[in-house]
Design an enzyme around this catalytic site. Structure first.
Site, PDB file in Angstrom:
ATOM      1  N   LYS A 193       0.846  -1.206   0.000  1.00  0.00           N
ATOM      2  CA  LYS A 193       0.000   0.000   0.000  1.00  0.00           C
ATOM      3  C   LYS A 193       0.871   1.241   0.000  1.00  0.00           C
ATOM      4  O   LYS A 193       1.877   1.311   0.735  1.00  0.00           O
ATOM      5  CB  LYS A 193      -0.866  -0.040   1.255  1.00  0.00           C
ATOM      6  CG  LYS A 193      -1.786   1.152   1.476  1.00  0.00           C
ATOM      7  CD  LYS A 193      -2.540   0.961   2.797  1.00  0.00           C
ATOM      8  CE  LYS A 193      -3.557   2.073   3.011  1.00  0.00           C
ATOM      9  NZ  LYS A 193      -4.303   1.874   4.284  1.00  0.00           N
TER      10      LYS A 193
ATOM     11  N   SER B  79      -8.856   2.316   2.950  1.00  0.00           N
ATOM     12  CA  SER B  79      -7.888   2.941   2.071  1.00  0.00           C
ATOM     13  C   SER B  79      -6.878   1.962   1.473  1.00  0.00           C
ATOM     14  O   SER B  79      -6.037   2.395   0.669  1.00  0.00           O
ATOM     15  CB  SER B  79      -7.141   4.035   2.819  1.00  0.00           C
ATOM     16  OG  SER B  79      -6.498   3.503   3.952  1.00  0.00           O
TER      17      SER B  79
ATOM     18  N   SER C 252      -9.744  -0.110   7.056  1.00  0.00           N
ATOM     19  CA  SER C 252      -9.081   0.050   5.755  1.00  0.00           C
ATOM     20  C   SER C 252      -8.389  -1.172   5.202  1.00  0.00           C
ATOM     21  O   SER C 252      -7.952  -1.137   4.056  1.00  0.00           O
ATOM     22  CB  SER C 252      -8.064   1.198   5.838  1.00  0.00           C
ATOM     23  OG  SER C 252      -8.744   2.421   6.030  1.00  0.00           O
TER      24      SER C 252
END
Lengths: 446, 44
Positions: A79, A154, A178
């Site tokens: 990420k 996210s 997330s």
């Protein structure tokens, strides 16, 4: 013919060790799949230039009889809120420091030490807060199950890359859901471990009290392997099967919510039936007040988020996207006293969840109350997406999402929650559920 | 809370609430005010 989804860790591992495939060849399969589908999915933002050299080293290691274990040679995605040496950590924002990270985040370093190969950086929402927003440096990732729908965030690119078969393993982070919500929306397995289980060094903070690094993977076993590398000892001690376990079903906690998609309730009820058929004893449990737990988490995230970003908003706000600006600035209405009050409630709420877990080995509930919304829902700005994830960031309990069905052709997830430190327990429940159903073998139609 | 109130609160942080952001920020702010009210109520 389009490049197929990449092989599983077990398949690839067998091929590497038998000599049928090299790690360099395995890496090429990943690149071929990325080339075939990422134009539509938009998960990858940058490729790690070290990957080929690391793959070649894996091949040399294996030829020399050096075998680092199941993840040896396995590519993984990271990420883009997490440092990877030599690449900038963009946090999805034009306002981020463009300088490349000097070293890998500790969790990434541990994966590399286990022989895994960092493939590249994947999409995130701006600063991990809210999205998806069009018109930023990178377009948001799309849901491989329906490209006109969001991935959730996210850890959006992590979930999308796994769901699209571009990689089996990914690193994410979870402050209010997330890891778990994009996993649910995209049909992956996402684990938010106990707070503090995985080191956060090199992870950009959103809310330090709630942030938790963790893995997203295609299957429970692969998530467990990734977690084990990131936090040695975390997922050891799993006993196969759930016969004799008591699982608390927190049905009332989400079933009456007006935002609930009825298909999610059907999927959850079916999932719990499957757990029962697998030998678990199911009891309905009553959780603490969701609205209060959500309020505590929201106050903590927004107070800490504004503290972290105030200077950037003041000095570089013209580079920020609208959604992140709106979300972070709204925290100005909160006071330090609100934050202290919220923190003060955490021990009591934690004890309340512990009390529910007392007679149970784990709790199950919905991860999100709907499948992934369409991009069109976000045309006018951020939209609240109902879920049941934030409370376990507040209390720090380990929680994962495992695919449990579909709603309107899009995946939905079951959340499994355990006692502090019992990652092995929640993985055990998820593994048994996965083995008893076919959700892990149904793949996105890309 | 009105947009004008919110503008002042945000300005007190050294920030500027742009007109294009006002409605969405206000919606989130009202949610957070309610959250804080709930938290303070439970804390007593």
């Amino acid at each position: 013919m389009k490049a197929p989804p990449v092989p599983s860790v077990a398949e690839a591992g067998a091929a590497l060790r038998s000599g049928r495939m090299t790690c360099v060849g395995l890496l090429a399969l990943h690149r071929d799949r990325i080339a075939a589908v990422d134009g539509q999915v938009r998960a990858f933002w940058a490729m790690d230039p070290r990957a080929e050299a690391l793959a070649a080293q894996v091949d040399a290691d294996l030829r020399a009889g050096i075998d680092r274990g199941a993840l040896h040679g396995m590519p993984f995605a990271v990420k883009d809120m997490v440092d990877v040496a030599g690449l900038p950590t963009t946090n999805g924002s034009r306002a981020a420091d463009p300088a490349p990270a000097l070293q890998d985040a500790e969790a990434v370093r541990r994966l590399i030490a286990a022989g895994a190969v960092p493939l590249g950086k994947v999409a995130t929402y701006e600063w991990g807060f809210v999205g998806p927003e069009q018109g930023l440096e990178h377009p948001p990732a799309a849901n491989p199950w329906n490209l006109s729908h969001i991935t959730g965030g996210s850890s959006s690119g992590s979930a999308a890359a796994v769901a699209a078969g571009m990689v089996r393993l990914a690193v994410g982070s979870d402050t209010g859901g997330s890891i778990r919500s994009p996993s649910a929306y995209c049909g992956g397995v996402g684990v938010k471990p106990t707070r503090g289980c995985v080191p956060g060094d090199g992870f950009f903070a959103l809310s330090p009290d709630l942030d938790t690094p963790g893995p997203i993977a295609a299957t429970v076993a692969e998530a467990a392997l990734t977690l084990e590398a990131m936090a040695p000892g975390a997922s050891l001690g799993q006993t196969p099967g759930i016969r004799g376990l008591t699982i608390g079903y927190a049905r009332d906690w989400f079933a009456a919510d007006p935002a609930l998609d009825p298909c999610v309730l059907v999927a959850m009820d079916d999932a719990v039936s499957a757990l029962s058929l697998a030998g678990a004893r199911i009891v309905e449990v009553q959780m603490p007040d969701y609205a209060l737990m959500e309020a505590v988490g929201a106050v903590m995230i927004h107070v800490q988020g504004l503290r972290l970003h105030r200077d950037s908003l003041r000095d570089r706000g013209h580079l920020w996207g609208r959604m992140a600006t709106q979300t972070v600035q709204a925290g100005a209405v909160l006071s330090d006293a609100d934050f202290v009050a919220a923190q003060g409630l955490v021990p009591g709420l934690t004890a309340a969840v512990d009390a529910v877990l007392g007679p149970c080995d784990a709790i199950v509930t919905a991860t999100t109350l709907t499948p992934a919304p369409p991009f069109a829902a976000f045309d006018r700005g951020a939209v609240w997406t109902p879920m049941r994830t934030l409370p376990f960031n507040v209390t720090g309990h380990p929680a994962l999402s495992v695919p449990c069905g579909f709603a309107g052709g899009l995946p939905v997830g079951m959340q499994v929650i355990g006692r502090h430190g019992d990652e092995a327990g929640i993985l055990r429940v998820a593994a048994a559920f996965e083995a008893a159903t076919d959700h892990a073998v149904i793949t996105a139609p890309l | 809370m009105t947009e004008a109130d919110l503008k002042k609160v945000i300005a007190a942080q050294g920030l500027v609430l742009r007109d294009e952001d006002a409605a969405a920020t206000l919606a989130t702010a009202r949610f957070l005010i309610e959250a804080a009210r709930r938290v303070q109520g439970a804390a007593r």
